[in-house]
Design an enzyme around this catalytic site. Structure first.
Site, PDB file in Angstrom:
ATOM      1  N   ASP A   1      71.195  62.480  44.696  1.00 47.62           N
ATOM      2  CA  ASP A   1      71.356  62.504  46.289  1.00 47.62           C
ATOM      3  C   ASP A   1      69.875  62.258  46.552  1.00 47.62           C
ATOM      4  O   ASP A   1      69.005  63.142  46.359  1.00 47.62           O
ATOM      5  CB  ASP A   1      72.010  63.567  46.742  1.00 47.62           C
ATOM      6  CG  ASP A   1      72.436  63.683  48.054  1.00 47.62           C
ATOM      7  OD1 ASP A   1      72.195  62.564  48.796  1.00 47.62           O
ATOM      8  OD2 ASP A   1      73.086  64.556  48.533  1.00 47.62           O
TER       9      ASP A   1
ATOM     10  N   ASP B   1      72.821  56.206  49.439  1.00 46.95           N
ATOM     11  CA  ASP B   1      72.036  57.294  48.950  1.00 46.95           C
ATOM     12  C   ASP B   1      72.654  58.504  47.963  1.00 46.95           C
ATOM     13  O   ASP B   1      71.857  59.322  47.467  1.00 46.95           O
ATOM     14  CB  ASP B   1      71.164  58.180  50.127  1.00 46.95           C
ATOM     15  CG  ASP B   1      72.328  59.037  50.957  1.00 46.95           C
ATOM     16  OD1 ASP B   1      73.478  58.499  50.907  1.00 46.95           O
ATOM     17  OD2 ASP B   1      71.794  59.913  51.608  1.00 46.95           O
ATOM     18  N   GLU B   2      73.533  57.897  47.410  1.00 45.66           N
ATOM     19  CA  GLU B   2      74.349  59.232  46.642  1.00 45.66           C
ATOM     20  C   GLU B   2      75.208  58.279  45.593  1.00 45.66           C
ATOM     21  O   GLU B   2      75.835  57.181  45.914  1.00 45.66           O
ATOM     22  CB  GLU B   2      75.068  60.013  47.541  1.00 45.66           C
ATOM     23  CG  GLU B   2      75.759  60.995  46.911  1.00 45.66           C
ATOM     24  CD  GLU B   2      76.641  61.776  47.612  1.00 45.66           C
ATOM     25  OE1 GLU B   2      77.126  62.880  47.433  1.00 45.66           O
ATOM     26  OE2 GLU B   2      76.867  61.447  48.718  1.00 45.66           O
TER      27      GLU B   2
END
Length: 510
Positions: free
Chosen positions: A11, A105-106
């Site tokens: 993350d 973003d993950e």
């Protein structure tokens, strides 16, 4: 569940805000809020400095401004975020062929499938290496969770934030989960948490003690079974490398309700164009055109039309969206519009539509040539609003935070605009904080620009320091506190990071 912590969850830390801080030296270490800046805007991401004031994602922007009036408020630059995300996902795919992106973003990574990890030590080394590589390539930081299941890996990465690494050793899961709030578990939102609290259940340990039958009685069969399994730390979901894209869509929320029917039609056409650009960028086409309209009273209407075959033709999508709009009453005002395409395919059947589209265009051109032009209208009969709007020069918009280039001063970004003026700070990701200047919004020397890479790309043979870097420039990434960072596969010639973002030492907690 596995017997080794070989599921990794990454993350990125406050991704949008961190990218903006890395891009803008004057904002490093300061409160930054990214999102819609209008009266109805919401926070997309807040930097950790802004979170100190209680600003969080999904918060109304007006509330964020009250809590942090001195923060920098910026419009998102999704092109930059996607570029950085592609770099990060590339690093993940170097670790394993099984990478499951959840957002920009993950992502989850199956380290065992890539032969990257098989026990605690190798998993920790892979996580440390990944964090070092991300910092070297993007200048940003990410938090890593390692565990034997997806659920636990995600919980571990939350514990690792910001800029850390947490590994949950197999056999310790129940003890670790027990004292945590039930809200920690996936699928337990405010409503479910409230329902459980009224039943006297507030922790994961209490959830497990309640038993499966009681949870089924409280929450229903499906949710009760799933929640009981999670409370026992059971999660057998595999990492899925590719998620099938079901639809491509775009939408806009307007600061002021739109009442003019002509304006609504123009907005729908513009959204159709954007949707098709995104569709083509993904190499896809689709059969079903979807129109979404949220009216003044928050009622949301969705209309769809299915074509005879998949298309990525902008004219076809425009016409279908316009037909769908004809069946929607917008007289009370519109606060949101969206256009989407579903029923996706990786091919088109242009022959089904080309003739109809060409005929429609020919008919429109013939009709336009038969109608009187603006000059032929009598003096007491003005031209229609749509024609007048097309003839007016497009107003130059300068979104806060977006990149510009000035013929004399070079690259900079917009600090704000209004009353015919735009304020620009001239700096780059590799410079010291720059100077601020104000121009007329129609200054011909000022133009929109593409974002610069967050990490300067230098030639490998360069002997001199890069232009714009100085002794005050931060060099995050030149030192790595993580154990095992020497094992990083990033070449020695990789450009140094100058973002200065997030640089804390990695933490490794059992």
């Amino acid at each position: 569940m596995r017997t080794a912590p070989t599921i990794l969850h990454l993350d990125m830390d406050a991704f949008f805000a961190s990218a903006e801080q890395a891009s803008k030296p004057s904002l490093r270490g300061k409160a930054v809020v990214v999102g819609g800046l209008g009266p109805r805007g919401v926070v997309a991401t807040a930097s950790y400095e802004a979170r100190v004031f209680g600003v969080n994602s999904a918060m109304p922007m007006a509330q964020a401004r009250r809590r942090a009036p001195n923060a920098a408020y910026l419009v998102p630059r999704f092109g930059l975020y996607r570029e950085v995300s592609e770099q990060v996902m590339g690093l993940l795919r170097a670790l394993s062929p099984l990478v499951e992106p959840l957002s920009l973003d993950e992502a989850f990574v199956d380290l065992e499938a890539g032969g990257t990890a098989w026990d605690d030590a190798s998993a920790r080394l892979a996580g440390a290496k990944l964090r070092a590589d991300i910092r070297a390539v993007t200048g940003l930081t990410g938090s890593v969770g390692l565990a034997a299941s997806k659920m636990l890996a995600k919980i571990a990465s939350e514990q690792a934030k910001p800029d850390g690494l947490v590994l949950i050793e197999p056999g310790t899961e129940r003890a670790m989960l027990g004292p945590m709030s039930v809200r920690t578990l996936p699928g337990v939102g405010p409503a479910t948490g409230d329902h459980l609290r009224r039943a006297g259940i507030t922790t994961v340990e209490e959830l497990a003690e309640a038993g499966e039958d009681e949870l089924v009685r409280l929450l229903g069969k499906a949710h009760g079974h799933a929640l009981f399994a999670m409370a026992l730390a059971h999660d057998d979901r595999p990492v899925v490398a590719e998620r099938e894209t079901k639809s491509v869509s775009v939408e806009d929320t307007y600061d002021v309700d739109i009442h003019d029917r002509v304006r609504v039609g123009l907005e729908v056409a513009r959204l159709a164009d954007r949707c098709v650009r995104r569709l083509r960028g993904a190499g896809l086409s689709g059969r079903t055109i979807v129109l979404k309209v949220r009216r003044y009273d928050f009622s949301t209407l969705t209309r769809s039309e299915t074509l005879r075959g998949p298309t990525d033709d902008v004219g076809v999508v425009r016409e279908a969206a316009a037909r769908l709009l004809e069946g929607v009453d917008t007289t009370g005002g519109v606060r949101l519009l969206g256009v989407g395409v579903s029923g996706l395919a990786d091919y088109t059947q242009e022959d089904l539509f080309a003739q109809a589209s060409a005929q429609a265009q020919a008919s429109a051109q013939a009709q336009a040539s038969a109608e009187p032009t603006a000059e032929e209208h009598p003096a007491d009969e003005p031209a229609e609003g749509a024609a007048a709007e097309e003839e007016a020069p497009a107003e130059r918009r300068w979104p806060s935070g977006h990149d510009v280039r000035h013929a004399e001063h070079g690259h900079g970004w917009v600090q704000g605009s209004g009353l015919g003026r735009v304020t620009v700070r001239f700096e780059t990701p590799y410079s010291e904080p720059g100077r601020v200047r104000t121009f007329r919004t129609d200054d011909p020397r000022l133009e929109p620009a593409d974002p610069l890479p967050l990490v300067e790309r230098r030639a490998e043979t360069a002997d001199e320091p890069p232009a714009g870097s100085g002794p005050g420039a931060s060099e995050a990434g030149t030192q790595d506190p993580d154990p095992g960072s020497q094992a990083s596969s990033v070449p020695a010639s990789r450009p140094k990071s100058r973002s200065g973002g997030g640089g804390g030492a990695a933490t490794s907690r059992p």
